[in-house]
Design a protein around this motif. Structure first.
Motif: not given
Length: 129
Positions: A1-9, A32-38, A94-103
């Motif tokens: 499993q992957v954990q994402l932890v945001e900080s800096g707000g 991963f490709a990574v995105g930020w959402f809010r 603000y949320y970060c999100a990760a999309r797992e990609e092989t390339y």
């Protein structure tokens, strides 16, 4: 499993800056490709910015272009969102999100919530006028 932890707000004045970080852990060797959402109070969670697996490609929603910069450090499994010239309308969780990609797919155009596999818990950003 992957954990994402945001900080800096936190709290900033209009025209000020904040830098958000998203640290990933849990799956050695994954990329991963990574995105930020809010998500503002009473509104849907919306796309802000994304960076491709390689870190070469980025994409921003129009309202933050020229003010926000997304960058990645693959060695540290960290993605940052530098937010300058903040406006009261940037206030949101603000949320970060990760999309797992092989390339790397040669794009960071991942703007929909369901294009991502993992999500962080969010960090609050408040901008006062």
């Amino acid at each position: 499993q992957v954990q994402l932890v945001e900080s800096g707000g936190g709290l900033a004045q209009a025209g000020g800056s904040l830098r958000l970080s998203c640290a990933a852990s849990g799956r050695a060797g994954s990329r991963f490709a990574v995105g930020w959402f809010r998500q503002a109070p009473g509104k849907e969670r919306v796309f802000v910015a994304a960076i491709s697996r390689s870190g070469i490609f980025t994409y921003y929603t129009d309202s933050v272009k020229g003010r926000f910069t997304i960058s990645g450090d693959n060695a540290k499994n960290t993605v940052r969102l530098q937010m300058n010239n903040l406006k009261p309308e940037d206030t949101a969780v603000y949320y970060c999100a990760a999309r797992e990609e092989t390339y790397d797919r040669g794009s960071a155009y991942y703007t929909k919530n369901d294009e991502y596999d993992y999500w962080g818990q969010g960090t609050q950003v408040a901008v006062s006028s």
